[in-house]
Design a protein around this motif. Sequence first.
Motif, PDB file in Angstrom:
ATOM      1  N   CYS A  11       0.815  -1.227   0.000  1.00  0.00           N
ATOM      2  CA  CYS A  11       0.000   0.000   0.000  1.00  0.00           C
ATOM      3  C   CYS A  11       0.843   1.269   0.000  1.00  0.00           C
ATOM      4  O   CYS A  11       0.314   2.358  -0.189  1.00  0.00           O
ATOM      5  N   GLY A  12       2.154   1.149   0.231  1.00  0.00           N
ATOM      6  CA  GLY A  12       3.036   2.310   0.200  1.00  0.00           C
ATOM      7  C   GLY A  12       3.182   3.047   1.519  1.00  0.00           C
ATOM      8  O   GLY A  12       3.892   4.051   1.585  1.00  0.00           O
ATOM      9  N   ALA A  13       2.549   2.567   2.565  1.00  0.00           N
ATOM     10  CA  ALA A  13       2.670   3.241   3.860  1.00  0.00           C
ATOM     11  C   ALA A  13       4.092   3.126   4.418  1.00  0.00           C
ATOM     12  O   ALA A  13       4.600   4.049   5.038  1.00  0.00           O
ATOM     13  N   VAL A  14       4.738   1.985   4.191  1.00  0.00           N
ATOM     14  CA  VAL A  14       6.100   1.748   4.663  1.00  0.00           C
ATOM     15  C   VAL A  14       7.040   1.859   3.465  1.00  0.00           C
ATOM     16  O   VAL A  14       6.900   1.122   2.492  1.00  0.00           O
ATOM     17  N   ASN A  55       7.049   4.098  10.136  1.00  0.00           N
ATOM     18  CA  ASN A  55       7.420   3.472  11.407  1.00  0.00           C
ATOM     19  C   ASN A  55       6.186   3.162  12.258  1.00  0.00           C
ATOM     20  O   ASN A  55       6.088   2.090  12.846  1.00  0.00           O
ATOM     21  N   ALA A  56       5.235   4.082  12.293  1.00  0.00           N
ATOM     22  CA  ALA A  56       4.014   3.876  13.083  1.00  0.00           C
ATOM     23  C   ALA A  56       3.068   2.866  12.435  1.00  0.00           C
ATOM     24  O   ALA A  56       2.109   2.426  13.070  1.00  0.00           O
ATOM     25  N   ASP A  57       3.327   2.492  11.186  1.00  0.00           N
ATOM     26  CA  ASP A  57       2.475   1.549  10.470  1.00  0.00           C
ATOM     27  C   ASP A  57       2.992   0.110  10.545  1.00  0.00           C
ATOM     28  O   ASP A  57       2.403  -0.791   9.953  1.00  0.00           O
ATOM     29  N   LEU A  58       4.089  -0.100  11.258  1.00  0.00           N
ATOM     30  CA  LEU A  58       4.696  -1.423  11.361  1.00  0.00           C
ATOM     31  C   LEU A  58       4.232  -2.176  12.603  1.00  0.00           C
ATOM     32  O   LEU A  58       4.109  -1.583  13.677  1.00  0.00           O
ATOM     33  N   LEU A  71       8.768  -7.650  10.687  1.00  0.00           N
ATOM     34  CA  LEU A  71       7.915  -6.463  10.658  1.00  0.00           C
ATOM     35  C   LEU A  71       6.977  -6.522   9.465  1.00  0.00           C
ATOM     36  O   LEU A  71       7.385  -6.928   8.375  1.00  0.00           O
ATOM     37  N   PHE A  72       5.741  -6.093   9.669  1.00  0.00           N
ATOM     38  CA  PHE A  72       4.802  -6.052   8.561  1.00  0.00           C
ATOM     39  C   PHE A  72       3.909  -4.831   8.680  1.00  0.00           C
ATOM     40  O   PHE A  72       3.697  -4.287   9.766  1.00  0.00           O
ATOM     41  N   CYS A  73       3.405  -4.375   7.536  1.00  0.00           N
ATOM     42  CA  CYS A  73       2.537  -3.206   7.486  1.00  0.00           C
ATOM     43  C   CYS A  73       1.166  -3.580   8.055  1.00  0.00           C
ATOM     44  O   CYS A  73       0.575  -4.580   7.649  1.00  0.00           O
ATOM     45  N   LYS A  74       0.677  -2.774   8.975  1.00  0.00           N
ATOM     46  CA  LYS A  74      -0.612  -3.073   9.597  1.00  0.00           C
ATOM     47  C   LYS A  74      -1.793  -2.821   8.657  1.00  0.00           C
ATOM     48  O   LYS A  74      -2.910  -3.233   8.950  1.00  0.00           O
ATOM     49  N   HIS A  75      -1.546  -2.193   7.510  1.00  0.00           N
ATOM     50  CA  HIS A  75      -2.621  -1.920   6.552  1.00  0.00           C
ATOM     51  C   HIS A  75      -2.733  -3.016   5.496  1.00  0.00           C
ATOM     52  O   HIS A  75      -3.820  -3.544   5.260  1.00  0.00           O
ATOM     53  N   CYS A  76      -1.619  -3.358   4.855  1.00  0.00           N
ATOM     54  CA  CYS A  76      -1.673  -4.327   3.754  1.00  0.00           C
ATOM     55  C   CYS A  76      -1.080  -5.688   4.120  1.00  0.00           C
ATOM     56  O   CYS A  76      -1.246  -6.647   3.376  1.00  0.00           O
ATOM     57  N   VAL A  78       2.057  -6.679   4.211  1.00  0.00           N
ATOM     58  CA  VAL A  78       3.298  -7.063   3.537  1.00  0.00           C
ATOM     59  C   VAL A  78       4.501  -6.869   4.461  1.00  0.00           C
ATOM     60  O   VAL A  78       4.617  -5.853   5.144  1.00  0.00           O
ATOM     61  N   ARG A  79       5.385  -7.863   4.438  1.00  0.00           N
ATOM     62  CA  ARG A  79       6.640  -7.804   5.195  1.00  0.00           C
ATOM     63  C   ARG A  79       7.737  -7.373   4.232  1.00  0.00           C
ATOM     64  O   ARG A  79       8.247  -8.180   3.461  1.00  0.00           O
ATOM     65  N   SER A  80       8.093  -6.106   4.233  1.00  0.00           N
ATOM     66  CA  SER A  80       9.088  -5.611   3.283  1.00  0.00           C
ATOM     67  C   SER A  80      10.509  -5.652   3.835  1.00  0.00           C
ATOM     68  O   SER A  80      11.467  -5.634   3.069  1.00  0.00           O
ATOM     69  N   PHE A  81      10.647  -5.705   5.151  1.00  0.00           N
ATOM     70  CA  PHE A  81      11.969  -5.815   5.778  1.00  0.00           C
ATOM     71  C   PHE A  81      11.794  -6.249   7.222  1.00  0.00           C
ATOM     72  O   PHE A  81      10.699  -6.230   7.773  1.00  0.00           O
ATOM     73  N   GLY A  82      12.890  -6.616   7.831  1.00  0.00           N
ATOM     74  CA  GLY A  82      12.928  -6.947   9.249  1.00  0.00           C
ATOM     75  C   GLY A  82      14.337  -6.693   9.740  1.00  0.00           C
ATOM     76  O   GLY A  82      15.196  -6.217   8.995  1.00  0.00           O
ATOM     77  N   TRP A  83      14.576  -7.006  10.983  1.00  0.00           N
ATOM     78  CA  TRP A  83      15.931  -6.846  11.510  1.00  0.00           C
ATOM     79  C   TRP A  83      16.183  -7.890  12.581  1.00  0.00           C
ATOM     80  O   TRP A  83      15.259  -8.500  13.107  1.00  0.00           O
ATOM     81  N   GLY A  84      17.456  -8.096  12.861  1.00  0.00           N
ATOM     82  CA  GLY A  84      17.822  -9.075  13.861  1.00  0.00           C
ATOM     83  C   GLY A  84      19.218  -8.829  14.393  1.00  0.00           C
ATOM     84  O   GLY A  84      19.883  -7.861  14.015  1.00  0.00           O
ATOM     85  N   GLU A  85      19.624  -9.734  15.272  1.00  0.00           N
ATOM     86  CA  GLU A  85      20.964  -9.671  15.841  1.00  0.00           C
ATOM     87  C   GLU A  85      21.573 -11.056  15.765  1.00  0.00           C
ATOM     88  O   GLU A  85      20.904 -12.050  16.002  1.00  0.00           O
ATOM     89  N   ASP A  86      22.849 -11.094  15.398  1.00  0.00           N
ATOM     90  CA  ASP A  86      23.549 -12.346  15.178  1.00  0.00           C
ATOM     91  C   ASP A  86      24.950 -12.204  15.758  1.00  0.00           C
ATOM     92  O   ASP A  86      25.530 -11.116  15.740  1.00  0.00           O
ATOM     93  N   SER A  87      25.518 -13.285  16.243  1.00  0.00           N
ATOM     94  CA  SER A  87      26.847 -13.228  16.848  1.00  0.00           C
ATOM     95  C   SER A  87      27.923 -12.829  15.837  1.00  0.00           C
ATOM     96  O   SER A  87      28.911 -12.213  16.198  1.00  0.00           O
TER      97      SER A  87
END
Length: 133
Positions: A11-14, A55-58, A71-76, A78-87
């Motif tokens: 939807c373009g929100a993110v 940011n507020a739409d995730l 992370l996903f858009c609360k409107h459509c 879609v998961r366009s990106f995410g993040w994590g931590e790795d050793s």
Amino acid sequence: MKKTYTGSCHCGAVCYEADLNLNEGTFKCNCSICTKTRTWLITLQPEAFRLLTGNADLIEYQFNTKNIHHLFCKHCGVRSFGWGEDSELDKFYAIHVTCLDDVEIDELVNAPITYVDGRHDNWRSPPTAIRHL
């Protein structure tokens, strides 16, 4: 060579920008969520990622070890990106390659793909089957 891409949800929100080189490789994983969503990712360091809007739409989803922030858009949805931590990587972002808005089809076709066995927490080895990914 690194290139700045824009990416977004449906939807373009993110919207975001990411500096990456698709020729350095992408990956597909066989863990439960990646298999269900047929995820295709590329990772990058935090300084190469800029969230422009939304940011507020995730909404965040975590499971298992809760190291990855899906992370996903609360409107459509879609998961366009995410993040994590790795050793090895410390904090990283994971961009859904199919959400890059200005990527050329040839860039996707030529992007190397590594398959990882996330289903068995064996991130350094390929799974036995990959056709379904």
